[in-house]
Design an enzyme around this catalytic site. Structure first.
Site, PDB file in Angstrom:
ATOM      1  N   LEU A  22       0.889  -1.165   0.000  1.00 61.59           N
ATOM      2  CA  LEU A  22       0.000   0.000   0.000  1.00 61.59           C
ATOM      3  C   LEU A  22       0.922   1.208   0.000  1.00 61.59           C
ATOM      4  O   LEU A  22       1.877   1.251   0.788  1.00 61.59           O
ATOM      5  CB  LEU A  22      -0.899   0.030   1.239  1.00 61.59           C
ATOM      6  CG  LEU A  22      -1.962  -1.061   1.363  1.00 61.59           C
ATOM      7  CD1 LEU A  22      -2.714  -0.905   2.686  1.00 61.59           C
ATOM      8  CD2 LEU A  22      -2.940  -1.014   0.201  1.00 61.59           C
ATOM      9  N   ASP A  23       0.657   2.196  -0.850  1.00 61.67           N
ATOM     10  CA  ASP A  23       1.581   3.328  -0.900  1.00 61.67           C
ATOM     11  C   ASP A  23       1.461   4.196   0.356  1.00 61.67           C
ATOM     12  O   ASP A  23       0.568   4.017   1.182  1.00 61.67           O
ATOM     13  CB  ASP A  23       1.423   4.139  -2.185  1.00 61.67           C
ATOM     14  CG  ASP A  23       0.070   4.825  -2.305  1.00 61.67           C
ATOM     15  OD1 ASP A  23      -0.382   5.418  -1.314  1.00 61.67           O
ATOM     16  OD2 ASP A  23      -0.525   4.787  -3.397  1.00 61.67           O
ATOM     17  N   ASN A  24       2.372   5.113   0.483  1.00 64.98           N
ATOM     18  CA  ASN A  24       2.488   5.937   1.686  1.00 64.98           C
ATOM     19  C   ASN A  24       1.177   6.621   2.063  1.00 64.98           C
ATOM     20  O   ASN A  24       0.827   6.726   3.241  1.00 64.98           O
ATOM     21  CB  ASN A  24       3.591   6.983   1.467  1.00 64.98           C
ATOM     22  CG  ASN A  24       3.824   7.855   2.680  1.00 64.98           C
ATOM     23  OD1 ASN A  24       4.122   7.364   3.753  1.00 64.98           O
ATOM     24  ND2 ASN A  24       3.673   9.160   2.507  1.00 64.98           N
TER      25      ASN A  24
END
Length: 266
Positions: free
Chosen positions: A104-106
């Protein structure tokens, strides 16, 4: 029981099974001092000494499995050379060497699994298994009916067409909308890029479920161990033809699993 050498390497956390095969083919893996280059080689791990580049395999840890409700501001990796916060900072009491299942991206929050079971991880992430991931996106502007249809049919990205998605408009207010989307692919920033392809900007993104598991009872920033029923379900989705119950060493919770089973059926 004898197992393929690449599987043993993956289970020990040395590398993914595919990369383990490359290590074997390159002659970097030895069994009792003899280099092995045959990919089909099987050994009994407990009865032999396996080394990679001359170093013995690390002692195999008991498998552990956790479900995390990831907040924004944490990167999905085990280590970061730039000193940024990682998802492992949210599980400080876990002593085993765990890693995320997928990414999951930042700026994306929501459900993330973490484990040290490389075989299960590889199975869940393999494209042929088509494991569902459901997100809720807050987007601008409100997508048109045509845009929603395009998402359900698949949209063209720079790395090719996406598979059809399940899409549902949850609500709209002014120039904003909340849209639920379910995909089974795992491309980099895929959901954000899919909405961009139909003219929508994602302002917030949350993964609400993965493989039928949900965030029920897990507040943002907290985690819990998987239940026996959940683990058995994941094993089946990962393509294990005869899913086995978890080993007695697996760190899982007990109790009534009826609620979880019900969610899988819905």
């Amino acid at each position: 029981m004898k197992e393929r050498l690449q599987k043993i390497l993956a289970q020990a956390g040395v590398a993914s099974r595919r990369n383990a095969e490359k290590l074997i083919a390159a002659g970097r893996v030895a069994v009792d001092g003899k280099a092995i280059t045959e990919l089909g080689a099987k050994v009994e791990a407990a009865d032999v000494r396996i080394t990679v580049d001359g170093k013995p395999l690390p002692a195999q840890e008991a498998h552990v499995y956790f479900l995390l409700n990831k907040p924004k501001g944490y990167i999905t990796t085990a280590h970061d050379d730039r000193g940024r916060r990682t998802v492992l900072d949210l599980l400080p009491e876990v002593k085993e060497r765990i890693y995320p299942v997928g990414r999951l991206d930042n700026n994306t929050e929501g459900l993330l699994l973490l484990t040290n079971d490389g075989v299960l991880t590889n199975g869940l992430l393999h494209p042929k298994q088509e494991v569902d991931k459901t997100y809720v996106a807050r987007v601008q502007p409100v997508p048109t009916e045509q845009a929603l249809v395009r998402l359900t049919e698949g949209v063209k990205l720079e790395d090719g067409m996406t598979a059809p998605a399940l899409v549902r408009l949850l609500s709209s207010d002014g120039d904003e909308a909340r849209v639920e989307i379910t995909i089974h692919e795992g491309r980099n920033r895929q959901v954000r890029r899919m909405f961009a392809a139909v003219g929508c900007d994602v302002k917030a993104l949350k993964r609400k479920s993965f493989a039928g598991l949900t965030l029920a009872g897990v507040p943002r920033g907290t985690h819990r161990p998987l239940t026996q029923a959940e683990l058995a379900h994941l094993r089946e989705l990962a393509g294990f033809s005869n899913p086995q119950p978890p080993s007695r060493d697996a760190k899982i919770s007990s109790g009534d699993f009826a609620g979880t089973a019900k969610r899988w059926k819905e």
